[in-house]
Write an enzyme that holds these catalytic residues in place. Structure first.
Site, PDB file in Angstrom:
ATOM      1  N   GLU A 212       9.774   8.414 -16.694  1.00 12.87           N
ATOM      2  CA  GLU A 212       8.273   9.154 -16.931  1.00 12.87           C
ATOM      3  C   GLU A 212       7.975   8.809 -18.577  1.00 12.87           C
ATOM      4  O   GLU A 212       6.772   8.366 -18.540  1.00 12.87           O
ATOM      5  CB  GLU A 212       8.361  10.667 -16.821  1.00 12.87           C
ATOM      6  CG  GLU A 212       8.425  11.112 -15.368  1.00 12.87           C
ATOM      7  CD  GLU A 212       8.652  12.558 -15.185  1.00 12.87           C
ATOM      8  OE1 GLU A 212       7.801  13.341 -15.530  1.00 12.87           O
ATOM      9  OE2 GLU A 212       9.935  13.092 -14.971  1.00 12.87           O
TER      10      GLU A 212
ATOM     11  N   HIS B  41       0.828  -1.386   0.036  1.00 11.01           N
ATOM     12  CA  HIS B  41      -0.001   0.076  -0.156  1.00 11.01           C
ATOM     13  C   HIS B  41       0.875   1.292   0.011  1.00 11.01           C
ATOM     14  O   HIS B  41       0.408   2.365   0.267  1.00 11.01           O
ATOM     15  CB  HIS B  41      -1.259   0.113   1.270  1.00 11.01           C
ATOM     16  CG  HIS B  41      -1.693  -1.106   1.424  1.00 11.01           C
ATOM     17  ND1 HIS B  41      -2.742  -1.492   0.936  1.00 11.01           N
ATOM     18  CD2 HIS B  41      -1.161  -2.348   2.166  1.00 11.01           C
ATOM     19  CE1 HIS B  41      -3.322  -2.754   1.141  1.00 11.01           C
ATOM     20  NE2 HIS B  41      -2.185  -3.121   2.281  1.00 11.01           N
TER      21      HIS B  41
ATOM     22  N   SER C 127      15.176  21.678 -16.229  1.00  9.72           N
ATOM     23  CA  SER C 127      13.665  22.535 -16.541  1.00  9.72           C
ATOM     24  C   SER C 127      14.539  24.084 -17.213  1.00  9.72           C
ATOM     25  O   SER C 127      15.426  24.496 -16.931  1.00  9.72           O
ATOM     26  CB  SER C 127      13.124  22.756 -15.283  1.00  9.72           C
ATOM     27  OG  SER C 127      12.483  24.179 -15.171  1.00  9.72           O
TER      28      SER C 127
ATOM     29  N   LYS D  76      16.181  22.131 -11.094  1.00  6.87           N
ATOM     30  CA  LYS D  76      15.717  20.816 -11.289  1.00  6.87           C
ATOM     31  C   LYS D  76      16.562  19.808 -12.209  1.00  6.87           C
ATOM     32  O   LYS D  76      17.439  20.104 -12.816  1.00  6.87           O
ATOM     33  CB  LYS D  76      14.430  21.039 -12.356  1.00  6.87           C
ATOM     34  CG  LYS D  76      13.189  21.868 -11.613  1.00  6.87           C
ATOM     35  CD  LYS D  76      12.607  20.880 -10.512  1.00  6.87           C
ATOM     36  CE  LYS D  76      11.954  19.866 -10.974  1.00  6.87           C
ATOM     37  NZ  LYS D  76      10.550  20.163 -11.366  1.00  6.87           N
TER      38      LYS D  76
END
Ligand code: ARG
Length: 462
Positions: free
Chosen positions: A289, A155, A276, A282
């Site tokens: 992704e 979980h 970024s 970043k």
């Protein structure tokens, strides 16, 4: 060259020509189309269906075209209807009227599925190769991290301590099954359909076994109607690829989480990260992704073909021309995903100390505390209740279990003795799980050896 037209009074509308054409997609099967045609042409001569001399001329012409195509001397004509029209047209252009004999006893319906099977057999092996490369990367990373303790989750809540090796080897198992699924699809792709004709074979004394042998197929297909209508082998390959992407996307999701400031379990190399345009600080896990994102696209390829095939009557229908674009897209996507993912994992830095610290929080040793009581005579359900109260107390006091004194622990159960601290030590929790399949170094080494053997054997069979 147009392969038909005798029964038409008018030419085809330009828009229809465009709409009907598949050359943009099927041109990548030019090699298979020529090789299949060579085997067919040779068989026609051997069987006396066309003169031996013509057969030789056809075979020589096709071989020449193949060389010129591979050298870039000639390229596919984008105005051809499909790769089959292009090959036959080019042959006739090169060797003259004799080229017009090639299509004897053959249809584009059996030809297209022959080409696709030949192409796919190679592609299946290529993808298996990329999975094996990733398996090797996982094996090596796991070997380096046999004693890297980390929290295991259920979980997404901390559950019990495991090791990074154990976690990585879970993915190795999934990928082993993925290879098994492609190998299984390969067996059914490895059947030779040529000779099925348009749908009902032909009246010529063709030798299908000969063609199968020439082209390296394990056997010939048994029913001609099925042979020209079957795209199961494409669908099951797409399904196997979808499963690979699903596994990679789960793995990617974990990498994305592990890279966050909150987890900080791993750091991706600069080579496999992006920045970024506005936020100078970043460092983003775009590769992971994108793999997660491209999984949706591959599922789409699978769904598209399942839907194309749904409800189609026998035998060939033009709908089936839609089979190739999604397959080629899925193959490109999964291969690129596997290769990039392997590089990302290979260069990833593991923050071992943070992983261990993560395992130390969240009461991951609570089960072991209960097991301690059980091993000293308490029933498990009772032990579970006692430890639940210990945990509640720790939460209130903002402490870990091992921070409690023996005196305090004894208030919950008189069974606790000094050796309890050793029993709930994270290393003990991991190492005592010696059960086959578990996280102890002993069990993980068995998994590592099995993986190494699997990689060796599978590579040997490619
Ligand atoms: N381009 C077609 C395909 O990819 C080849 C078969 C065409 N057959 C036909 N009778 N129109 O499916």
């Amino acid at each position: 060259m147009k392969l038909w037209g005798g029964r038409f009074k008018q030419g085809t509308n330009d828009l229809v020509n465009d709409f009907n054409s598949s050359i943009r997609i099927d041109k990548i099967m030019f090699k298979e189309d020529i090789q299949g045609s060579i085997a067919h042409g040779r068989m026609l001569g051997k069987q006396g269906i066309i003169p031996e001399k013509s057969s030789e001329k056809i075979v020589d012409g096709l071989n020449e075209i193949l060389i010129r195509m591979e050298n870039g001397v000639i390229s596919v004509d984008p105005t051809s209807e499909d790769i089959h029209s292009f090959t036959e047209g080019t042959l006739t252009h090169y060797i003259g009227p004799c080229g017009k004999m090639l299509h004897t006893g053959r249809s584009r319906n059996d030809q297209v599925t022959l080409d696709l099977r030949m192409y796919l057999k190679k592609a299946q092996k290529e993808t298996i190769g990329y999975i094996l490369d990733l398996e090797t990367v996982i094996h090596n990373k796991a070997e380096e991290n046999i004693s890297t303790i980390m929290p295991g989750y259920t979980h997404l809540q901390k559950a019990q301590p495991i090791t990074l090796a154990h976690h990585l080897l879970a993915y190795a198992e999934m990928l082993k099954r993925d290879i098994g699924r492609i190998q299984d699809a390969y067996k059914r792709t490895d059947e030779m359909p040529l000779g099925s004709g348009a749908l009902a074979t032909s009246t010529y004394p063709i030798d299908r076994e000969f063609v199968a042998k020439e082209l390296g197929f394990a056997k010939v297909t048994l029913n001609s109607l099925d042979s020209v209508s079957d795209r199961d082998y494409v669908i099951e390959t797409l399904s196997a690829i979808s499963m690979i992407m699903m596994h990679l996307s789960r793995f990617s999701e974990e990498i994305i989480l592990w890279c966050t400031n909150e987890f900080n379990f791993v750091e991706l190399s600069d080579e496999y990260s992006t920045g970024s345009s506005i936020m100078p600080q970043k460092k983003n896990p775009d590769v992971a992704e994108l793999i997660r994102g491209k999984t949706g696209r591959v599922y789409g390829d699978l769904m598209a073909l399942l839907t194309v095939m749904k409800g189609l009557p026998l035998a060939y229908n033009k709908d089936m021309q839609e089979d190739k674009e999604g397959l080629f897209d899925a193959l490109d996507t999964v291969n690129l995903a596997l290769r990039t993912f392997a590089g990302m994992i290979n260069t990833m830095k593991v923050n071992k100390e943070n992983m261990r610290r993560g395992a130390a929080g969240g009461f991951t040793n609570a089960t072991d505390l209960a097991d301690y009581l059980v091993k000293h005579g308490e029933a498990f359900r009772t032990a579970h209740g006692i430890v639940g109260e210990v945990v509640l107390y720790c939460i209130q006091e903002n402490k870990c279990i091992e921070d409690l004194s023996l005196e305090k622990l004894k208030e919950f159960s008189p069974i606790f003795e000094e050796d309890v601290y050793e029993a709930i030590n994270l290393l003990t929790c991991v190492e005592e799980r010696k059960v086959f399949g578990g996280p102890s170094s002993q069990s993980v080494k068995i998994q590592l050896d099995a993986l190494e053997k699997f990689i060796e054997e599978t590579e040997g069979g490619l």
